[in-house]
Design a protein around this motif. Structure first.
Motif, PDB file in Angstrom:
ATOM      1  N   ALA A  77       0.921  -1.259   0.051  1.00 21.65           N
ATOM      2  CA  ALA A  77       0.099  -0.156   0.111  1.00 21.65           C
ATOM      3  C   ALA A  77       1.045   1.188   0.214  1.00 21.65           C
ATOM      4  O   ALA A  77       1.756   1.370   0.790  1.00 21.65           O
ATOM      5  CB  ALA A  77      -0.907   0.028   1.170  1.00 21.65           C
ATOM      6  N   GLU A  78       0.532   2.228  -0.821  1.00 18.86           N
ATOM      7  CA  GLU A  78       1.161   3.456  -1.045  1.00 18.86           C
ATOM      8  C   GLU A  78       0.210   4.629  -1.321  1.00 18.86           C
ATOM      9  O   GLU A  78      -0.758   4.138  -1.543  1.00 18.86           O
ATOM     10  CB  GLU A  78       2.417   3.337  -2.119  1.00 18.86           C
ATOM     11  N   ARG A  79       0.675   5.678  -0.669  1.00 15.98           N
ATOM     12  CA  ARG A  79      -0.031   6.903  -1.098  1.00 15.98           C
ATOM     13  C   ARG A  79       0.675   8.155  -1.631  1.00 15.98           C
ATOM     14  O   ARG A  79       1.776   8.179  -1.313  1.00 15.98           O
ATOM     15  CB  ARG A  79      -0.994   7.349   0.367  1.00 15.98           C
ATOM     16  N   GLN A  80      -0.059   8.945  -2.247  1.00 19.09           N
ATOM     17  CA  GLN A  80       0.534  10.081  -2.987  1.00 19.09           C
ATOM     18  C   GLN A  80      -0.320  11.195  -2.917  1.00 19.09           C
ATOM     19  O   GLN A  80      -1.620  11.240  -3.313  1.00 19.09           O
ATOM     20  CB  GLN A  80       0.960   9.777  -4.520  1.00 19.09           C
ATOM     21  N   LEU A  81       0.176  12.406  -2.302  1.00 17.59           N
ATOM     22  CA  LEU A  81      -0.667  13.616  -2.468  1.00 17.59           C
ATOM     23  C   LEU A  81      -0.741  14.174  -3.685  1.00 17.59           C
ATOM     24  O   LEU A  81       0.368  14.712  -4.280  1.00 17.59           O
ATOM     25  CB  LEU A  81      -0.138  14.508  -1.077  1.00 17.59           C
ATOM     26  N   VAL A  82      -2.013  14.406  -4.167  1.00 19.98           N
ATOM     27  CA  VAL A  82      -2.183  14.764  -5.509  1.00 19.98           C
ATOM     28  C   VAL A  82      -3.417  16.156  -5.235  1.00 19.98           C
ATOM     29  O   VAL A  82      -3.358  16.716  -4.168  1.00 19.98           O
ATOM     30  CB  VAL A  82      -2.596  13.831  -6.707  1.00 19.98           C
ATOM     31  N   ALA A  83      -4.098  16.022  -6.028  1.00 17.59           N
ATOM     32  CA  ALA A  83      -5.348  16.807  -6.168  1.00 17.59           C
ATOM     33  C   ALA A  83      -6.565  15.989  -5.394  1.00 17.59           C
ATOM     34  O   ALA A  83      -7.269  15.777  -5.796  1.00 17.59           O
ATOM     35  CB  ALA A  83      -6.008  17.405  -7.290  1.00 17.59           C
ATOM     36  N   GLY A  84      -5.984  15.427  -4.211  1.00 22.21           N
ATOM     37  CA  GLY A  84      -6.547  14.687  -3.267  1.00 22.21           C
ATOM     38  C   GLY A  84      -5.545  13.590  -2.747  1.00 22.21           C
ATOM     39  O   GLY A  84      -4.434  14.134  -2.758  1.00 22.21           O
ATOM     40  N   ILE A  85      -5.985  12.369  -2.441  1.00 21.61           N
ATOM     41  CA  ILE A  85      -4.940  11.256  -2.108  1.00 21.61           C
ATOM     42  C   ILE A  85      -5.109  10.137  -2.928  1.00 21.61           C
ATOM     43  O   ILE A  85      -6.313   9.706  -3.090  1.00 21.61           O
ATOM     44  CB  ILE A  85      -5.325  10.942  -0.675  1.00 21.61           C
ATOM     45  N   LYS A  86      -4.079   9.853  -3.939  1.00 23.04           N
ATOM     46  CA  LYS A  86      -4.165   8.632  -4.557  1.00 23.04           C
ATOM     47  C   LYS A  86      -3.598   7.448  -4.042  1.00 23.04           C
ATOM     48  O   LYS A  86      -2.360   7.650  -3.213  1.00 23.04           O
ATOM     49  CB  LYS A  86      -3.302   8.946  -5.750  1.00 23.04           C
ATOM     50  N   TYR A  87      -4.338   6.465  -3.952  1.00 18.94           N
ATOM     51  CA  TYR A  87      -3.820   5.107  -3.233  1.00 18.94           C
ATOM     52  C   TYR A  87      -3.239   4.122  -4.404  1.00 18.94           C
ATOM     53  O   TYR A  87      -3.976   4.025  -5.425  1.00 18.94           O
ATOM     54  CB  TYR A  87      -4.686   4.662  -2.292  1.00 18.94           C
ATOM     55  N   TYR A  88      -2.270   3.505  -4.215  1.00 16.61           N
ATOM     56  CA  TYR A  88      -1.432   2.412  -4.948  1.00 16.61           C
ATOM     57  C   TYR A  88      -1.701   1.024  -4.101  1.00 16.61           C
ATOM     58  O   TYR A  88      -0.914   1.143  -3.021  1.00 16.61           O
ATOM     59  CB  TYR A  88      -0.187   2.854  -5.464  1.00 16.61           C
ATOM     60  N   LEU A  89      -2.358   0.138  -4.551  1.00 15.60           N
ATOM     61  CA  LEU A  89      -2.669  -0.980  -3.631  1.00 15.60           C
ATOM     62  C   LEU A  89      -2.222  -2.240  -4.706  1.00 15.60           C
ATOM     63  O   LEU A  89      -2.922  -2.434  -5.721  1.00 15.60           O
ATOM     64  CB  LEU A  89      -3.938  -1.070  -3.163  1.00 15.60           C
ATOM     65  N   THR A  90      -1.590  -3.319  -3.858  1.00 15.61           N
ATOM     66  CA  THR A  90      -1.429  -4.662  -4.595  1.00 15.61           C
ATOM     67  C   THR A  90      -2.171  -5.471  -3.527  1.00 15.61           C
ATOM     68  O   THR A  90      -1.798  -5.681  -2.425  1.00 15.61           O
ATOM     69  CB  THR A  90       0.016  -4.987  -4.733  1.00 15.61           C
ATOM     70  N   VAL A  91      -3.250  -6.402  -3.993  1.00 14.05           N
ATOM     71  CA  VAL A  91      -4.145  -6.865  -3.099  1.00 14.05           C
ATOM     72  C   VAL A  91      -4.388  -8.446  -3.605  1.00 14.05           C
ATOM     73  O   VAL A  91      -4.668  -8.599  -4.817  1.00 14.05           O
ATOM     74  CB  VAL A  91      -5.551  -6.319  -2.995  1.00 14.05           C
ATOM     75  N   ASP A  92      -4.278  -9.458  -2.947  1.00 14.34           N
ATOM     76  CA  ASP A  92      -4.845 -10.905  -3.231  1.00 14.34           C
ATOM     77  C   ASP A  92      -6.470 -10.956  -2.831  1.00 14.34           C
ATOM     78  O   ASP A  92      -6.819 -10.664  -2.078  1.00 14.34           O
ATOM     79  CB  ASP A  92      -4.062 -11.871  -2.619  1.00 14.34           C
TER      80      ASP A  92
END
Length: 149
Positions: A77-92
């Motif tokens: 799980a990662e997040r990035q502050l943009v015009a909001g919060i963008k989450y990058y997830l890898t999920v089984d």
């Protein structure tokens, strides 16, 4: 008697002050995160759990599967502050025995759905990209890529 050039000396003093502040800022940034940089998150973080639920729900609404999927493991799980919060997830995820129907919509409690077994079982690893804009009360699945495992 020569008068000192006051605007020139003030300008040089301001320039020296700015350079000093820039070097202090550069040192502090090496220790922390850059603005807009992706940050790793704990997979047990309650906010990450909530975003994963939203991603799985969006996936279930858009998939052609006859059965609902639910997550089994959050890998990254990662997040990035943009015009909001963008989450990058890898999920089984795994398929469940809960059949999709139009009357239930997305109001199914997936935690009560048992996982499928045997021929009905399907396992996926998905990368999700989700944008949350809190001040607009908006959650949007931007991208997903799932492969069978």
């Amino acid at each position: 008697m020569a008068r000192p050039n006051l605007p020139l000396s003030t300008g040089l003093a301001l320039l020296a002050l700015c350079l000093l502040m820039l070097s202090c800022d550069a040192r502090s940034r090496r220790q922390g995160h850059m603005l807009g940089e992706r940050q790793n998150l704990s997979t047990s973080d309650p906010q990450v759990q909530k975003v994963v639920q939203a991603a799985v729900a969006s996936y279930n609404m858009g998939s052609n599967s006859l059965y609902y999927f639910r997550n089994t493991h959050i890998i990254k799980a990662e997040r990035q502050l943009v015009a909001g919060i963008k989450y990058y997830l890898t999920v089984d995820m795994e398929s469940t025995t809960c059949h999709k129907n139009r009357s239930a919509g997305d109001h199914v409690d997936l935690t009560t759905c048992p996982f499928a077994v045997g021929k009905q079982q399907e396992k996926l690893r998905c990368d999700f990209e989700i944008l949350i804009v809190p001040w607009q009360n908006s959650t949007q699945l931007l991208k997903h890529n799932c492969v069978q495992i």
